[in-house]
Design a protein around this motif. Structure first.
Motif, PDB file in Angstrom:
ATOM      1  N   ASP A 258      43.399  43.603  34.865  1.00  0.00           N
ATOM      2  CA  ASP A 258      43.697  44.761  35.713  1.00  0.00           C
ATOM      3  C   ASP A 258      43.641  46.069  34.930  1.00  0.00           C
ATOM      4  OD1 ASP A 258      43.993  43.081  37.879  1.00  0.00           O
ATOM      5  OD2 ASP A 258      46.173  43.000  37.732  1.00  0.00           O
TER       6      ASP A 258
ATOM      7  N   ARG B 161      41.035  49.417  35.228  1.00  0.00           N
ATOM      8  CA  ARG B 161      41.506  50.789  35.456  1.00  0.00           C
ATOM      9  C   ARG B 161      41.076  51.758  34.364  1.00  0.00           C
ATOM     10  NH1 ARG B 161      44.084  51.748  40.461  1.00  0.00           N
ATOM     11  NH2 ARG B 161      44.643  49.698  41.199  1.00  0.00           N
TER      12      ARG B 161
ATOM     13  N   PRO C 212      48.163  39.783  40.596  1.00  0.00           N
ATOM     14  CA  PRO C 212      47.756  41.147  40.258  1.00  0.00           C
ATOM     15  C   PRO C 212      48.926  41.933  39.652  1.00  0.00           C
ATOM     16  CG  PRO C 212      47.289  40.627  42.561  1.00  0.00           C
ATOM     17  CD  PRO C 212      48.074  39.501  42.003  1.00  0.00           C
ATOM     18  N   THR C 213      48.604  42.802  38.743  1.00  0.00           N
ATOM     19  CA  THR C 213      49.613  43.639  38.108  1.00  0.00           C
ATOM     20  C   THR C 213      49.964  44.766  39.063  1.00  0.00           C
ATOM     21  OG1 THR C 213      48.501  43.142  36.032  1.00  0.00           O
ATOM     22  CG2 THR C 213      50.119  44.919  35.998  1.00  0.00           C
TER      23      THR C 213
END
Length: 152
Positions: free
Chosen positions: A61, A65, A13-14
């Motif tokens: 990711d 967002r 995950p970033t």
């Protein structure tokens, strides 16, 4: 000889600081490049692709967002939405950094640091970040742990 099948490694995950920087970069691009023009879903997808290059995890990711584009929204309006999303990221780290900055300022200023404009301004930022972090459901314990000073 048979090859042993090894699964592809899962993308990591970033982190929120990186996502915050990517969202801020998207917003900056949208406000400098034809800000009054309509924002399109195609432009959102292209920007995400351009900013994340070939980094699969960052791409996924960042897409997660960014919100879908509302009909009639301009690039400037969409940029403001992205800034709002970015502002809610990386709160614990940003809070801890502001607390540390306050400690450093107090050490540099010395006596009566609590009256110095730089320290007062920093304390306002600490309070604002604390409120945002609590609103985002970070616990007081997590915030305190992030600001703990190591002693030796």
């Amino acid at each position: 000889m048979d090859r042993i099948h090894q699964p592809h490694p899962q993308p990591t995950p970033t982190n929120e600081a990186t996502l915050r920087a990517l969202l801020t970069a998207m917003a900056a691009h949208l406000t400098t490049e034809e800000p009054a023009e309509p924002m399109t879903e195609r432009a959102r997808l292209d920007l995400v692709r351009d900013l994340t290059d070939s980094h699969e995890a960052a791409h996924a990711d960042l897409l997660a967002r960014t919100v879908h584009v509302a009909p009639g929204a301009t690039r400037r309006q969409y940029a403001e939405i992205l800034r709002t999303v970015a502002d809610g990221l990386d709160l614990v780290h940003r809070y801890a950094a502001a607390v540390e900055r306050g400690r450093d300022l107090a050490g540099e200023i010395g006596d009566r640091h609590d009256e110095h404009p730089a320290w007062v301004s920093n304390q306002r930022q600490v309070a604002e970040l604390f409120t945002k972090a609590r609103d985002a459901e970070h616990t007081v314990g997590a915030l305190m742990a992030a600001t703990a000073v190591e002693t030796r």
